[in-house]
Design an enzyme around this catalytic site. Structure first.
Site, PDB file in Angstrom:
ATOM      1  N   THR A 146       0.859  -1.194   0.000  1.00 18.59           N
ATOM      2  CA  THR A 146       0.000   0.000   0.000  1.00 18.59           C
ATOM      3  C   THR A 146       0.896   1.246   0.000  1.00 18.59           C
ATOM      4  O   THR A 146       2.101   1.155   0.182  1.00 18.59           O
ATOM      5  CB  THR A 146      -0.903   0.063   1.262  1.00 18.59           C
ATOM      6  OG1 THR A 146      -0.075   0.021   2.425  1.00 18.59           O
ATOM      7  CG2 THR A 146      -1.903  -1.074   1.318  1.00 18.59           C
ATOM      8  N   TYR A 166       4.336  15.845  14.737  1.00 14.91           N
ATOM      9  CA  TYR A 166       5.112  15.039  13.809  1.00 14.91           C
ATOM     10  C   TYR A 166       6.622  15.257  14.008  1.00 14.91           C
ATOM     11  O   TYR A 166       7.259  14.545  14.776  1.00 14.91           O
ATOM     12  CB  TYR A 166       4.671  15.262  12.343  1.00 14.91           C
ATOM     13  CG  TYR A 166       5.099  14.092  11.486  1.00 14.91           C
ATOM     14  CD1 TYR A 166       4.237  13.035  11.207  1.00 14.91           C
ATOM     15  CD2 TYR A 166       6.419  13.990  11.041  1.00 14.91           C
ATOM     16  CE1 TYR A 166       4.677  11.924  10.502  1.00 14.91           C
ATOM     17  CE2 TYR A 166       6.860  12.887  10.333  1.00 14.91           C
ATOM     18  CZ  TYR A 166       5.990  11.861  10.059  1.00 14.91           C
ATOM     19  OH  TYR A 166       6.428  10.753   9.365  1.00 14.91           O
TER      20      TYR A 166
HETATM   21  P1  NAD Z   1       1.098   2.472   4.484  1.00  9.40           P
HETATM   22  O1  NAD Z   1       0.342   2.224   5.731  1.00  9.40           O
HETATM   23  O2  NAD Z   1       0.327   2.774   3.244  1.00  9.40           O
HETATM   24  O3  NAD Z   1       2.042   1.209   4.136  1.00  9.40           O
HETATM   25  C1  NAD Z   1       2.700   0.473   5.113  1.00  9.40           C
HETATM   26  C2  NAD Z   1       3.285  -0.791   4.515  1.00  9.40           C
HETATM   27  O4  NAD Z   1       4.003  -1.473   5.553  1.00  9.40           O
HETATM   28  C3  NAD Z   1       2.231  -1.800   4.003  1.00  9.40           C
HETATM   29  O5  NAD Z   1       2.738  -2.433   2.843  1.00  9.40           O
HETATM   30  C4  NAD Z   1       2.145  -2.830   5.145  1.00  9.40           C
HETATM   31  O6  NAD Z   1       1.735  -4.129   4.751  1.00  9.40           O
HETATM   32  C5  NAD Z   1       3.604  -2.835   5.584  1.00  9.40           C
HETATM   33  N1  NAD Z   1       3.791  -3.340   6.939  1.00  9.40           N
HETATM   34  C6  NAD Z   1       3.356  -2.832   8.121  1.00  9.40           C
HETATM   35  N2  NAD Z   1       3.767  -3.608   9.153  1.00  9.40           N
HETATM   36  C7  NAD Z   1       4.486  -4.629   8.604  1.00  9.40           C
HETATM   37  C8  NAD Z   1       5.194  -5.728   9.146  1.00  9.40           C
HETATM   38  N3  NAD Z   1       5.250  -5.969  10.449  1.00  9.40           N
HETATM   39  N4  NAD Z   1       5.788  -6.585   8.261  1.00  9.40           N
HETATM   40  C9  NAD Z   1       5.728  -6.381   6.921  1.00  9.40           C
HETATM   41  N5  NAD Z   1       5.103  -5.334   6.370  1.00  9.40           N
HETATM   42  C10 NAD Z   1       4.491  -4.459   7.198  1.00  9.40           C
HETATM   43  O7  NAD Z   1       2.138   3.630   4.832  1.00  9.40           O
HETATM   44  P2  NAD Z   1       2.801   4.826   4.020  1.00  9.40           P
HETATM   45  O8  NAD Z   1       2.097   6.082   4.388  1.00  9.40           O
HETATM   46  O9  NAD Z   1       3.006   4.487   2.579  1.00  9.40           O
HETATM   47  O10 NAD Z   1       4.214   4.904   4.767  1.00  9.40           O
HETATM   48  C11 NAD Z   1       5.401   4.332   4.248  1.00  9.40           C
HETATM   49  C12 NAD Z   1       6.567   5.191   4.677  1.00  9.40           C
HETATM   50  O11 NAD Z   1       6.441   6.497   4.070  1.00  9.40           O
HETATM   51  C13 NAD Z   1       6.655   5.436   6.187  1.00  9.40           C
HETATM   52  O12 NAD Z   1       8.007   5.464   6.575  1.00  9.40           O
HETATM   53  C14 NAD Z   1       6.051   6.826   6.335  1.00  9.40           C
HETATM   54  O13 NAD Z   1       6.489   7.500   7.497  1.00  9.40           O
HETATM   55  C15 NAD Z   1       6.578   7.485   5.078  1.00  9.40           C
HETATM   56  N6  NAD Z   1       5.881   8.732   4.660  1.00  9.40           N
HETATM   57  C16 NAD Z   1       4.537   8.779   4.550  1.00  9.40           C
HETATM   58  C17 NAD Z   1       3.920   9.978   4.187  1.00  9.40           C
HETATM   59  C18 NAD Z   1       2.410  10.088   4.057  1.00  9.40           C
HETATM   60  O14 NAD Z   1       1.907  11.218   3.960  1.00  9.40           O
HETATM   61  N7  NAD Z   1       1.697   8.996   4.032  1.00  9.40           N
HETATM   62  C19 NAD Z   1       4.699  11.107   3.879  1.00  9.40           C
HETATM   63  C20 NAD Z   1       6.084  11.007   3.938  1.00  9.40           C
HETATM   64  C21 NAD Z   1       6.676   9.814   4.338  1.00  9.40           C
END
Ligand code: NAD
Length: 398
Positions: A50, A234
């Site tokens: 995701t 944050y």
């Molecule tokens: P998300 O919730 O969409 O995706 C998380 C992913 O991690 C999924 O594929 C899930 O299956 C996997 N996951 C979670 N726990 C797991 C485990 N124990 N084992 C294996 N897989 C596991 O999150 P996202 O928003 O895409 O975040 C991803 C990264 O991007 C994070 O480091 C987040 O801080 C960073 N980020 C997000 C944003 C935002 O606005 N969403 C902005 C900047 C940076």
């Protein structure tokens, strides 16, 4: 089964297989339109089902012909109940990748565990030999330390003093005020344990030790900085401490291995992880409106296409003074931030739809679970039990 969205707070407990497939197809089209020529790449994506991880997988596969191995923790369909969105996304991704002649396998299980690391290494050895890029995109509320067996929970709290600001109650479509009490006890250390850089380092150690990291490989993990209104919860809060630790880990990995490890600071987008953070969904709703008006609006896939095409796989990474890749550059432009800051103090429940793109936020949120996608018949009876084509269902599932 006819599947409708069932929203509970900031999660939707149902997901639509055909809708998720339609969303994955949309992202693939964006990546294909930005296709680059170049050598074959072999990419391991941790957290590939995701959000940013899924888009990283799609961007590297469909813009750069990469063979991808994805690791995630998702719920397959059980007892006739729909699977999680990330499961359906991964099924759709693998189907499309295989059709395009690309290698794609997935491992479903706890990426923090030694077992899943070992299974991943065995799969790389058997199928790819080595990987030349490792994307670390896990976002999790908890982590069990594989060495001690202790489970840590991450929290989203300010540090030092409580924080009060506007927020969005997406259940009731209300702009309200939230007060978050400051971190106490082990909150900071526990959050760093879950979302900091230790697990990224363990992955890189394990991959290198097993000889499955290609010479001069690259690795990237994701972070966020954002505007001052969100800093207390944050950047200056518990999660910000974890992100500082990710930056520490990038330097340590680069030092220890023949691998250049980077932190990429991405923009705020609607994902399952970001919708759980207080204050942030209201900020994103306003941001979407401002950036759409300026013509610079991006979602995960546009961000990841820019990250790989214009930074990581280009000659100029355009690092900031702290050595980070910045694809949050358009979000942080001063006119964008000023426009958001002008709206912020005045927005209310009554003006929510005029002063922000709340409709856009809600659509993005529903899209995460495969709802409100064009061309999908939501009245149709659909099959909920879909197997991953690579059948790499892994150890343990939730
Ligand atoms: P998300 O919730 O969409 O995706 C998380 C992913 O991690 C999924 O594929 C899930 O299956 C996997 N996951 C979670 N726990 C797991 C485990 N124990 N084992 C294996 N897989 C596991 O999150 P996202 O928003 O895409 O975040 C991803 C990264 O991007 C994070 O480091 C987040 O801080 C960073 N980020 C997000 C944003 C935002 O606005 N969403 C902005 C900047 C940076």
């Amino acid at each position: 089964m006819i599947i409708k969205p069932r929203i509970r707070g900031f999660v939707c407990i149902t997901a639509h297989p055909k809708g998720c497939a339609a969303k994955v197809r949309q992202e693939i089209e964006v990546a294909q339109a930005a296709k680059k020529e170049g050598g074959t790449k072999k990419v391991l994506v941790l957290g590939s089902s995701t959000g940013y991880g899924l888009s990283s997988r799609i961007a590297t596969a469909f813009s750069h012909n990469a063979a991808t191995l994805g690791v995630f923790f998702e719920r397959p369909s059980m007892k006739g109940k729909p699977a999680s969105a990330g499961w359906y996304n991964s099924v759709a991704f693998e189907q499309a990748a295989h059709k395009a002649g690309l290698y794609a396998k997935s491992i479903n299980g706890d990426a923090f565990s030694d077992e899943i690391k070992a299974q991943t290494i065995e799969t790389i050895k058997a199928d790819l030999g080595q990987v030349d890029l490792v994307v670390y995109s896990l976002a999790s509320p908890r982590r069990t330390d594989p060495k001690t067996g202790e489970t840590y929970k991450s929290v989203l709290k300010p540090i030092g003093e409580s924080f009060t600001n506007r927020t969005l109650d997406t259940d009731k479509d209300l702009v309200t005020e939230v007060t978050i009490e400051p971190a106490e006890g082990d909150d900071v250390a526990d959050t760093v344990n879950v979302m900091g850089g230790q697990d990224w380092e363990l992955w890189m150690d394990a991959l290198d030790e097993a000889g499955v990291l290609a010479p001069s490989a690259k690795s990237v993990a994701y972070s966020y900085i954002g505007p001052e209104i969100t800093w207390p919860v944050y950047t200056n809060g518990t999660i910000g401490q974890a992100k500082k630790d990710v930056e520490r880990a990038a330097a340590a990995i680069t030092e220890k291995h023949d691998c250049a490890a980077y932190v990429a600071v991405n923009k705020a987008v609607v994902t399952q992880a970001s919708s759980a953070i207080p204050v942030v969904p209201l900020y994103i709703s306003i941001l979407i409106k401002v950036m759409k008006a300026k013509g610079t609006h991006e979602d995960c896939i546009e961000q990841m296409v820019r990250l790989f095409n214009d930074r990581l796989y280009s000659d100029d990474l355009q690092l900031d003074s702290a050595g980070r890749i910045r694809v949050d550059d358009w979000e942080m432009e001063s006119d964008v931030q000023q426009a958001v800051a002008d709206i912020w103090p005045n927005i209310s429940t009554e003006t929510l739809c005029d002063q922000s793109d709340y409709a856009g936020y809600q659509k993005n949120f529903l899209n995460l679970f495969g709802f409100e996608l064009p061309g999908v018949d939501y009245e149709e009876d659909v099959e909920v039990e879909l197997d991953l084509p690579s059948a790499g269902q892994g150890i343990g599932s939730r």
